[in-house]
Motif scaffolding. Structure first.
Motif, PDB file in Angstrom:
ATOM      1  N   LYS A  86       8.563  -9.140  -3.367  1.00 61.16           N
ATOM      2  CA  LYS A  86       7.449 -10.048  -3.404  1.00 61.16           C
ATOM      3  C   LYS A  86       6.872 -10.561  -2.405  1.00 61.16           C
ATOM      4  O   LYS A  86       5.974 -10.461  -1.163  1.00 61.16           O
ATOM      5  CB  LYS A  86       7.221 -11.774  -4.494  1.00 61.16           C
ATOM      6  N   ILE A  87       8.410 -11.327  -1.753  1.00 63.36           N
ATOM      7  CA  ILE A  87       8.167 -11.191   0.428  1.00 63.36           C
ATOM      8  C   ILE A  87       7.823  -9.600   0.655  1.00 63.36           C
ATOM      9  O   ILE A  87       7.131 -10.173   1.508  1.00 63.36           O
ATOM     10  CB  ILE A  87       9.283 -12.214   0.129  1.00 63.36           C
ATOM     11  N   ALA A  88       8.594  -9.005   0.501  1.00 63.85           N
ATOM     12  CA  ALA A  88       8.486  -7.655   0.690  1.00 63.85           C
ATOM     13  C   ALA A  88       6.393  -7.249   1.137  1.00 63.85           C
ATOM     14  O   ALA A  88       5.910  -6.686   1.855  1.00 63.85           O
ATOM     15  CB  ALA A  88       9.301  -6.407   0.346  1.00 63.85           C
ATOM     16  N   MET A  89       6.116  -7.308  -0.701  1.00 56.93           N
ATOM     17  CA  MET A  89       4.931  -6.854  -0.646  1.00 56.93           C
ATOM     18  C   MET A  89       3.587  -7.503   0.016  1.00 56.93           C
ATOM     19  O   MET A  89       2.885  -7.104   0.488  1.00 56.93           O
ATOM     20  CB  MET A  89       4.465  -6.892  -1.751  1.00 56.93           C
ATOM     21  N   VAL A 186      -3.904 -13.994  -4.017  1.00 57.67           N
ATOM     22  CA  VAL A 186      -5.316 -12.720  -3.908  1.00 57.67           C
ATOM     23  C   VAL A 186      -5.129 -12.644  -2.539  1.00 57.67           C
ATOM     24  O   VAL A 186      -4.699 -13.745  -1.700  1.00 57.67           O
ATOM     25  CB  VAL A 186      -6.107 -13.769  -4.248  1.00 57.67           C
ATOM     26  N   PHE A 187      -5.011 -10.702  -2.999  1.00 53.94           N
ATOM     27  CA  PHE A 187      -5.078 -10.453  -2.235  1.00 53.94           C
ATOM     28  C   PHE A 187      -6.323  -9.566  -1.413  1.00 53.94           C
ATOM     29  O   PHE A 187      -6.886  -8.610  -2.723  1.00 53.94           O
ATOM     30  CB  PHE A 187      -3.739  -9.703  -1.543  1.00 53.94           C
ATOM     31  N   THR A 188      -7.081  -9.535  -0.727  1.00 55.06           N
ATOM     32  CA  THR A 188      -8.722  -8.870  -0.772  1.00 55.06           C
ATOM     33  C   THR A 188      -8.537  -6.870  -0.202  1.00 55.06           C
ATOM     34  O   THR A 188      -9.359  -6.418   0.204  1.00 55.06           O
ATOM     35  CB  THR A 188      -9.745  -9.333  -0.094  1.00 55.06           C
ATOM     36  N   HIS A 189      -7.304  -7.099   0.583  1.00 57.05           N
ATOM     37  CA  HIS A 189      -7.445  -5.175   1.113  1.00 57.05           C
ATOM     38  C   HIS A 189      -5.847  -5.144   0.522  1.00 57.05           C
ATOM     39  O   HIS A 189      -5.508  -6.073  -0.379  1.00 57.05           O
ATOM     40  CB  HIS A 189      -7.425  -5.655   2.385  1.00 57.05           C
ATOM     41  N   ASN A 190      -5.186  -3.993   0.513  1.00 54.62           N
ATOM     42  CA  ASN A 190      -4.306  -2.508   0.290  1.00 54.62           C
ATOM     43  C   ASN A 190      -3.695  -2.795   1.458  1.00 54.62           C
ATOM     44  O   ASN A 190      -3.826  -2.703   2.645  1.00 54.62           O
ATOM     45  CB  ASN A 190      -4.742  -2.337  -0.781  1.00 54.62           C
ATOM     46  N   TYR A 191      -2.413  -2.480   0.838  1.00 54.51           N
ATOM     47  CA  TYR A 191      -1.126  -1.976   1.471  1.00 54.51           C
ATOM     48  C   TYR A 191      -1.353   0.124   1.609  1.00 54.51           C
ATOM     49  O   TYR A 191      -0.898   0.466   0.592  1.00 54.51           O
ATOM     50  CB  TYR A 191      -0.192  -1.871   1.959  1.00 54.51           C
ATOM     51  N   GLN A 192      -1.831   1.059   2.412  1.00 48.26           N
ATOM     52  CA  GLN A 192      -1.704   1.985   2.215  1.00 48.26           C
ATOM     53  C   GLN A 192      -0.208   2.980   2.406  1.00 48.26           C
ATOM     54  O   GLN A 192      -0.511   4.117   2.715  1.00 48.26           O
ATOM     55  CB  GLN A 192      -3.458   2.927   3.081  1.00 48.26           C
ATOM     56  N   GLY A 193       0.241   2.204   3.301  1.00 50.30           N
ATOM     57  CA  GLY A 193       1.517   2.910   3.226  1.00 50.30           C
ATOM     58  C   GLY A 193       2.437   3.741   2.012  1.00 50.30           C
ATOM     59  O   GLY A 193       1.759   2.861   0.973  1.00 50.30           O
ATOM     60  N   GLU A 209       1.366  -2.742 -18.279  1.00 52.76           N
ATOM     61  CA  GLU A 209      -0.086  -4.064 -17.494  1.00 52.76           C
ATOM     62  C   GLU A 209      -0.165  -3.917 -16.653  1.00 52.76           C
ATOM     63  O   GLU A 209      -1.517  -4.426 -15.960  1.00 52.76           O
ATOM     64  CB  GLU A 209       0.438  -5.483 -18.810  1.00 52.76           C
ATOM     65  N   HIS A 210       1.301  -4.424 -16.231  1.00 50.43           N
ATOM     66  CA  HIS A 210       0.814  -4.104 -14.331  1.00 50.43           C
ATOM     67  C   HIS A 210       0.446  -2.713 -14.222  1.00 50.43           C
ATOM     68  O   HIS A 210      -0.120  -3.064 -12.210  1.00 50.43           O
ATOM     69  CB  HIS A 210       2.246  -4.736 -13.793  1.00 50.43           C
ATOM     70  N   ARG A 211      -0.259  -1.522 -14.136  1.00 48.63           N
ATOM     71  CA  ARG A 211      -0.585  -0.295 -13.444  1.00 48.63           C
ATOM     72  C   ARG A 211      -1.500  -0.390 -12.381  1.00 48.63           C
ATOM     73  O   ARG A 211      -1.249  -0.489 -11.672  1.00 48.63           O
ATOM     74  CB  ARG A 211       0.508   0.534 -14.427  1.00 48.63           C
ATOM     75  N   SER A 212      -2.281  -1.100 -12.938  1.00 47.04           N
ATOM     76  CA  SER A 212      -3.118  -1.197 -11.551  1.00 47.04           C
ATOM     77  C   SER A 212      -3.442  -1.911 -11.176  1.00 47.04           C
ATOM     78  O   SER A 212      -3.832  -1.516 -10.478  1.00 47.04           O
ATOM     79  CB  SER A 212      -5.298  -0.845 -13.479  1.00 47.04           C
ATOM     80  N   THR A 213      -2.835  -3.134 -11.210  1.00 46.66           N
ATOM     81  CA  THR A 213      -2.636  -4.412  -9.837  1.00 46.66           C
ATOM     82  C   THR A 213      -2.176  -3.475  -9.329  1.00 46.66           C
ATOM     83  O   THR A 213      -2.093  -3.509  -8.044  1.00 46.66           O
ATOM     84  CB  THR A 213      -1.866  -5.463 -11.237  1.00 46.66           C
ATOM     85  N   ILE A 214      -0.862  -2.972  -9.402  1.00 46.85           N
ATOM     86  CA  ILE A 214       0.116  -2.299  -8.661  1.00 46.85           C
ATOM     87  C   ILE A 214      -0.955  -1.117  -7.933  1.00 46.85           C
ATOM     88  O   ILE A 214      -1.072  -0.812  -6.496  1.00 46.85           O
ATOM     89  CB  ILE A 214       1.203  -1.877  -9.463  1.00 46.85           C
ATOM     90  N   ILE A 215      -1.767  -0.601  -8.830  1.00 48.30           N
ATOM     91  CA  ILE A 215      -2.513   1.148  -8.046  1.00 48.30           C
ATOM     92  C   ILE A 215      -3.276   0.018  -7.017  1.00 48.30           C
ATOM     93  O   ILE A 215      -3.176   0.367  -5.215  1.00 48.30           O
ATOM     94  CB  ILE A 215      -2.666   1.902  -9.040  1.00 48.30           C
ATOM     95  N   LYS A 216      -4.053  -0.886  -7.504  1.00 46.66           N
ATOM     96  CA  LYS A 216      -5.003  -1.364  -6.719  1.00 46.66           C
ATOM     97  C   LYS A 216      -4.793  -1.787  -4.919  1.00 46.66           C
ATOM     98  O   LYS A 216      -5.470  -1.776  -3.897  1.00 46.66           O
ATOM     99  CB  LYS A 216      -6.240  -2.352  -7.738  1.00 46.66           C
ATOM    100  N   LEU A 217      -3.284  -2.448  -5.160  1.00 46.66           N
ATOM    101  CA  LEU A 217      -2.839  -2.840  -3.857  1.00 46.66           C
ATOM    102  C   LEU A 217      -2.182  -2.157  -3.126  1.00 46.66           C
ATOM    103  O   LEU A 217      -1.959  -2.209  -2.070  1.00 46.66           O
ATOM    104  CB  LEU A 217      -2.291  -3.937  -4.228  1.00 46.66           C
ATOM    105  N   PHE A 218      -1.175  -1.549  -3.601  1.00 47.61           N
ATOM    106  CA  PHE A 218      -0.358  -0.169  -2.786  1.00 47.61           C
ATOM    107  C   PHE A 218      -0.969   1.632  -3.936  1.00 47.61           C
ATOM    108  O   PHE A 218      -0.434   1.743  -4.575  1.00 47.61           O
ATOM    109  CB  PHE A 218       0.698   0.070  -3.771  1.00 47.61           C
TER     110      PHE A 218
END
Length: 250
Positions: A86-89, A186-193, A209-218
Motif C-alpha cells: 500500500k505504501i508502494a502504491m 481516495v485517489f482521483t488519478h492513476n499511475y500509468q507506469g 472483486e478487487h480487479r476493477s479498482t486495481i485496473i482503474k488506478l493502475f
C-alpha cells in the motif's frame, strides 16, 4: 528512515509489511543485488526507523520520497508486501515520476476489515519485564492462539535491551494508526507506469472483486498468482517470487 543499501545498478526500494522490518525481503534483495542497487527500508514505527504519532499512506509515501531525495535518487522501482504494498502504491500514485516500476505483493488498493485483533492482544499482553528468554515469549503467543509461523515472525521484533526484553515496534503508535493502515485513501488519478500485482493463490487479500479498482488506478497492470502460497508468498516460495519480481523490473 532507517535503511540498508546493497548491490549496484538501477535502484529498487523494498518495503516490508505490518509488524515487520527491513529483513523481511532480504532473500529478494540477495536475488536482485547482481543487477540492482537494492534499498531495504524500515517503515516508520518499525525496526530502527523514527517513531511517529500518525501513520497515513500519504505520510509514509512522503518518507520514501524523502529518502530518495536524501540519496539523490531521481527514480526507483518500488516493491512492497502487504502494508508495504500500500505504501508502494501510494508513492506511485502521489509521485508517479519517481517510480519506474511498481510491484505489489498480496494486497489491493482497498479498505480491509480488522484482522489483527488477536495479534495486538498477544503483543500487548506479553509480560516483557518478566521474560527471561524468547521461548517464554513464544509460549505466550501460542497460548493466545497465534500459530507458530506467525509467532516466530512477530518475535523477530523482540530484542533484549539494557533493562530486559523490549519491542523494536512502536506498538502504541501502530495500534493508534491501525484504522489508517487497513483503510485506503481516495485517489482521483492513476499511475500509468508498469505495474505487477503478485498474489498468493490461498490468500484472500486480493480477489476478483478487487480487479476493477486495481485496473482503474493502475491501468498498465499485469498479475501473477503463485500456487500453494498464502499472504506470506515471498517466504513460502521465495525462488518463484524473487524470479517473478526480477524478470518484471529488469
Amino acid at each position: 528512515m532507517n535503511y540498508v543499501k546493497s548491490g549496484n545498478g538501477p535502484v529498487v526500494i523494498l518495503i516490508h509489511g505490518l509488524f515487520g522490518d527491513l529483513d523481511n525481503l532480504k532473500l529478494l534483495s540477495k536475488t536482485l543485488e547482481d543487477s540492482f542497487t537494492v534499498i531495504r527500508v524500515d517503515v516508520a514505527n518499525h525496526g530502527n526507523s523514527p517513531r511517529i504519532a500518525n501513520m497515513t499512506y500519504p505520510n509514509l509515501a512522503a518518507d520514501i520520497i524523502s529518502l530518495l531525495d536524501a540519496l539523490q535518487i531521481e527514480q526507483a522501482s518500488i516493491v512492497g508486501h502487504s502494508m508495504g504494498g500500500k505504501i508502494a502504491m501510494a508513492t506511485a500514485l502521489l509521485y508517479p515520476a519517481r517510480v519506474s516500476h511498481l510491484v505489489v505483493a498480496d494486497i489491493a488498493p482497498v479498505c480491509y476489515n480488522s484482522r489483527h485483533d488477536k495479534v495486538f492482544n498477544a503483543l500487548e499482553t506479553l509480560p516483557l519485564s518478566n521474560l527471561t528468554n524468547r521461548r517464554e515469549a513464544l509460549t505466550h503467543m501460542q497460548k493466545l492462539g497465534i500459530d507458530d509461523g506467525t509467532a516466530q515472525f512477530l518475535l523477530k521484533s523482540l530484542k533484549r535491551g539494557d533493562n530486559g526484553f523490549e519491542w523494536k515496534l512502536n506498538l502504541a503508535a501502530i495500534r493508534q494508526s491501525y484504522t489508517n493502515i487497513i483503510s485506503w485513501p481516495v485517489f482521483t488519478h492513476n499511475y500509468q507506469g508498469p505495474c505487477l500485482f503478485i498474489r498468493g493463490a490461498d490468500s484472500d487479500y486480493v480477489t476478483t472483486e478487487h480487479r476493477s479498482t486495481i485496473i482503474k488506478l493502475f491501468p498498465n497492470v499485469k498479475a501473477k498468482t503463485i500456487e500453494g502460497t498464502g499472504h506470506w508468498l515471498h517466504a513460502q516460495k521465495p525462488s518463484i517470487f524473487n524470479r517473478i519480481v526480477k524478470e518484471f523490473i529488469l
